[in-house]
Structure formats: C-alpha cells, structure tokens
Design a protein around this motif. Structure first.
Motif, PDB file in Angstrom:
ATOM      1  N   CYS A  84       0.832  -1.198   0.000  1.00 51.86           N
ATOM      2  CA  CYS A  84       0.000   0.000   0.000  1.00 51.86           C
ATOM      3  C   CYS A  84       0.870   1.252   0.000  1.00 51.86           C
ATOM      4  CB  CYS A  84      -0.896   0.001   1.234  1.00 51.86           C
ATOM      5  SG  CYS A  84      -1.888  -1.503   1.406  1.00 51.86           S
ATOM      6  N   THR A  85       0.550   2.185  -0.871  1.00 47.58           N
ATOM      7  CA  THR A  85       1.292   3.436  -0.970  1.00 47.58           C
ATOM      8  C   THR A  85       0.369   4.587  -0.597  1.00 47.58           C
ATOM      9  OG1 THR A  85       2.629   2.512  -2.756  1.00 47.58           O
ATOM     10  CG2 THR A  85       2.656   4.910  -2.500  1.00 47.58           C
TER      11      THR A  85
ATOM     12  N   ALA B 150      -5.428   8.443   2.597  1.00 53.89           N
ATOM     13  CA  ALA B 150      -5.768   7.611   1.444  1.00 53.89           C
ATOM     14  C   ALA B 150      -4.541   6.836   0.995  1.00 53.89           C
ATOM     15  CB  ALA B 150      -6.288   8.476   0.300  1.00 53.89           C
ATOM     16  N   PHE B 151      -4.798   5.678   0.391  1.00 59.15           N
ATOM     17  CA  PHE B 151      -3.692   4.862  -0.102  1.00 59.15           C
ATOM     18  C   PHE B 151      -4.157   3.983  -1.257  1.00 59.15           C
ATOM     19  CE2 PHE B 151      -5.571   2.807   3.591  1.00 59.15           C
ATOM     20  CZ  PHE B 151      -5.806   1.508   3.182  1.00 59.15           C
ATOM     21  N   ASP B 152      -3.186   3.660  -2.120  1.00 60.42           N
ATOM     22  CA  ASP B 152      -3.409   2.722  -3.220  1.00 60.42           C
ATOM     23  C   ASP B 152      -2.890   1.356  -2.797  1.00 60.42           C
ATOM     24  OD1 ASP B 152      -4.521   4.569  -4.976  1.00 60.42           O
ATOM     25  OD2 ASP B 152      -2.572   5.108  -5.837  1.00 60.42           O
ATOM     26  N   VAL B 153      -3.623   0.307  -3.163  1.00 52.65           N
ATOM     27  CA  VAL B 153      -3.257  -1.066  -2.836  1.00 52.65           C
ATOM     28  C   VAL B 153      -2.833  -1.778  -4.105  1.00 52.65           C
ATOM     29  CG1 VAL B 153      -4.062  -3.241  -1.845  1.00 52.65           C
ATOM     30  CG2 VAL B 153      -4.964  -1.069  -0.975  1.00 52.65           C
ATOM     31  N   HIS B 154      -1.721  -2.500  -4.009  1.00 52.47           N
ATOM     32  CA  HIS B 154      -1.205  -3.288  -5.136  1.00 52.47           C
ATOM     33  C   HIS B 154      -0.927  -4.710  -4.667  1.00 52.47           C
ATOM     34  CE1 HIS B 154      -0.422   0.800  -6.560  1.00 52.47           C
ATOM     35  NE2 HIS B 154      -0.499   0.276  -7.761  1.00 52.47           N
TER      36      HIS B 154
ATOM     37  N   ALA C 219       1.489  -8.097  -5.557  1.00 52.86           N
ATOM     38  CA  ALA C 219       2.777  -8.407  -6.172  1.00 52.86           C
ATOM     39  C   ALA C 219       3.557  -7.126  -6.442  1.00 52.86           C
ATOM     40  CB  ALA C 219       2.597  -9.222  -7.446  1.00 52.86           C
ATOM     41  N   GLY C 220       3.234  -6.076  -5.699  1.00 46.80           N
ATOM     42  CA  GLY C 220       3.943  -4.819  -5.809  1.00 46.80           C
ATOM     43  C   GLY C 220       3.588  -3.955  -7.000  1.00 46.80           C
ATOM     44  N   ILE C 221       2.886  -4.531  -8.010  1.00 46.52           N
ATOM     45  CA  ILE C 221       2.650  -3.757  -9.229  1.00 46.52           C
ATOM     46  C   ILE C 221       1.212  -3.778  -9.752  1.00 46.52           C
ATOM     47  CG2 ILE C 221       5.042  -3.894 -10.058  1.00 46.52           C
ATOM     48  CD1 ILE C 221       4.115  -6.207 -11.877  1.00 46.52           C
ATOM     49  N   VAL C 222       0.450  -4.815  -9.459  1.00 48.90           N
ATOM     50  CA  VAL C 222      -0.903  -4.934 -10.016  1.00 48.90           C
ATOM     51  C   VAL C 222      -1.870  -4.118  -9.151  1.00 48.90           C
ATOM     52  CG1 VAL C 222      -2.758  -6.504 -10.650  1.00 48.90           C
ATOM     53  CG2 VAL C 222      -0.379  -7.240 -10.881  1.00 48.90           C
ATOM     54  N   PRO C 223      -2.566  -3.130  -9.738  1.00 48.33           N
ATOM     55  CA  PRO C 223      -3.491  -2.322  -8.946  1.00 48.33           C
ATOM     56  C   PRO C 223      -4.662  -3.163  -8.431  1.00 48.33           C
ATOM     57  CG  PRO C 223      -3.692  -1.777 -11.279  1.00 48.33           C
ATOM     58  CD  PRO C 223      -2.558  -2.756 -11.150  1.00 48.33           C
ATOM     59  N   ILE C 224      -4.978  -2.956  -7.162  1.00 45.04           N
ATOM     60  CA  ILE C 224      -6.086  -3.674  -6.530  1.00 45.04           C
ATOM     61  C   ILE C 224      -7.213  -2.716  -6.152  1.00 45.04           C
ATOM     62  CG2 ILE C 224      -6.774  -5.089  -4.549  1.00 45.04           C
ATOM     63  CD1 ILE C 224      -4.986  -6.539  -6.589  1.00 45.04           C
ATOM     64  N   ALA C 225      -6.856  -1.651  -5.401  1.00 45.40           N
ATOM     65  CA  ALA C 225      -7.901  -0.755  -4.892  1.00 45.40           C
ATOM     66  C   ALA C 225      -7.298   0.573  -4.468  1.00 45.40           C
ATOM     67  CB  ALA C 225      -8.611  -1.394  -3.703  1.00 45.40           C
TER      68      ALA C 225
ATOM     69  N   PRO D 206      -7.735  -5.260 -12.526  1.00 40.50           N
ATOM     70  CA  PRO D 206      -8.031  -5.537 -13.936  1.00 40.50           C
ATOM     71  C   PRO D 206      -9.052  -6.689 -14.008  1.00 40.50           C
ATOM     72  CG  PRO D 206      -5.660  -5.683 -13.490  1.00 40.50           C
ATOM     73  CD  PRO D 206      -6.345  -5.521 -12.184  1.00 40.50           C
ATOM     74  N   ARG D 207      -9.853  -6.707 -15.042  1.00 40.24           N
ATOM     75  CA  ARG D 207     -10.895  -7.750 -15.177  1.00 40.24           C
ATOM     76  C   ARG D 207     -10.313  -9.160 -15.105  1.00 40.24           C
ATOM     77  NH1 ARG D 207     -15.822  -6.214 -16.143  1.00 40.24           N
ATOM     78  NH2 ARG D 207     -16.504  -8.147 -17.115  1.00 40.24           N
ATOM     79  N   TRP D 208      -9.138  -9.364 -15.698  1.00 33.85           N
ATOM     80  CA  TRP D 208      -8.534 -10.688 -15.723  1.00 33.85           C
ATOM     81  C   TRP D 208      -8.153 -11.184 -14.330  1.00 33.85           C
ATOM     82  CZ3 TRP D 208      -3.762 -11.106 -13.609  1.00 33.85           C
ATOM     83  CH2 TRP D 208      -2.967  -9.961 -13.560  1.00 33.85           C
ATOM     84  N   LEU D 209      -8.028 -10.265 -13.375  1.00 30.95           N
ATOM     85  CA  LEU D 209      -7.596 -10.636 -12.021  1.00 30.95           C
ATOM     86  C   LEU D 209      -8.758 -10.962 -11.086  1.00 30.95           C
ATOM     87  CD1 LEU D 209      -5.181 -10.963 -10.114  1.00 30.95           C
ATOM     88  CD2 LEU D 209      -5.436  -8.530  -9.550  1.00 30.95           C
ATOM     89  N   ARG D 210      -9.957 -10.606 -11.438  1.00 29.95           N
ATOM     90  CA  ARG D 210     -11.081 -10.727 -10.507  1.00 29.95           C
ATOM     91  C   ARG D 210     -11.381 -12.170 -10.101  1.00 29.95           C
ATOM     92  NH1 ARG D 210     -14.692  -5.409 -11.567  1.00 29.95           N
ATOM     93  NH2 ARG D 210     -12.846  -4.073 -11.673  1.00 29.95           N
ATOM     94  N   LYS D 211     -11.374 -13.087 -11.044  1.00 29.90           N
ATOM     95  CA  LYS D 211     -11.659 -14.487 -10.702  1.00 29.90           C
ATOM     96  C   LYS D 211     -10.520 -15.098  -9.868  1.00 29.90           C
ATOM     97  CE  LYS D 211     -14.037 -18.405 -12.492  1.00 29.90           C
ATOM     98  NZ  LYS D 211     -14.878 -18.825 -13.583  1.00 29.90           N
TER      99      LYS D 211
END
Length: 156
Positions: free
Chosen positions: A70-71, A82-86, A88-94, A118-123
């Motif tokens: 989280c950054t 506020a913070f951004d969550v990733h 594997a260090g790079i894939v945006p989550i929330a 990303p849509r591909w990560l949701r499942k």
C-alpha cells in the motif's frame, strides 16, 4: 476530470476530535485491529502517514491469506488519509480513502474504496481471498470497521 463514485463506502459520526480519530486509523497496528480482513500492517518505506510512504498488509479470510503493498497518496491530519493497494507490488487492486468532516460534538468519517483490479484478475482474486463479490463484502467490512473505530475513539 470527475472522480467516479466509490464501489463501496460508509460513514459514521464519532464524538471525538478529528485529529484524534485520524491518529487511530493512521496507526497501523490500531487500523489492523479495526479492519475486517487485515491481520497486520507494517511500514516498509517511511515510518508514518505521509504521501509516498509504503506499508505492507497481511490479510486473512478464514484459512486464506494474502499480502498487499500500500502506498499512501494523501495524509492530512484531521482531514484525509488515502492509499493505493497493489498485489505483487505492481498490479493495482484498490484505492482506499478516509475523509473526516467536523460535526457537532466531533466528526463524521467516511470510508470509501474503489476497485481497481483488472478484469482478468477478478476471478483469481476471488479464489485467493474467498470473496466472490468484493463490493458487497467491502460494504459490510466498512460498516464493521467504522463501528469499531467509533467505539475505540469514543471510549479512549
């Protein structure tokens, strides 16, 4: 540019000073104890809430565990965190945001999140976390977190 509406959010009015409430959710050990899926949080870059500081979150849902990076993107005592969550260090989550507004006898805290996966990560994310409907889960988690925050802030 207009900011899109959050995917999940909630608010609570707390009979406590806005700066004291801010201090609760920017103290990582306290925040971890209030949040529904978070087991622990540790600063990885920086030692407190400031834009650019990074912390790791260890999360759990039943027997499922995962780690996030989280950054911090905003940190204004008594006003916003506020913070951004990733993953594997790079894939945006929330993106998570806590806004504090003065209110009679205290403040109102609004917790919001935007799903940035990303849509591909949701499942695959649903399999890792055990949560297939993240927005509904986050709405409930926010309600519980804010309830715990209110109890903690008002009882000292």
């Amino acid at each position: 540019m207009t900011t899109p509406a959050p995917d999940a959010h909630g608010s609570v009015t707390i009979a406590a000073d806005p700066t004291a409430v801010y201090a609760l959710f920017t103290d990582l050990s306290t925040m971890a104890s209030l949040a529904e899926e978070t087991e622990s949080m540790q600063w990885r870059r920086g030692s407190g809430a400031a834009p650019g500081a990074v912390f790791a979150g260890q999360n759990r849902n039943g027997s499922r565990t995962w780690t996030t990076k989280c950054t911090v993107t905003a940190a204004e005592p008594g006003r916003v965190f506020a913070f951004d969550v990733h993953s594997a260090g790079i894939v945006p989550i929330a993106h998570w945001r806590y806004d504090i507004e003065p209110a009679s006898g205290g403040c109102t805290v609004t917790e919001s999140t935007w799903d940035r996966r990303p849509r591909w990560l949701r499942k695959p994310a649903a399999m890792v976390t055990g949560v297939s409907d993240r927005n509904t889960a986050n709405t409930e988690h926010i309600r519980l977190t804010l309830q715990r925050l209110k109890e903690r802030a008002e009882t000292g």
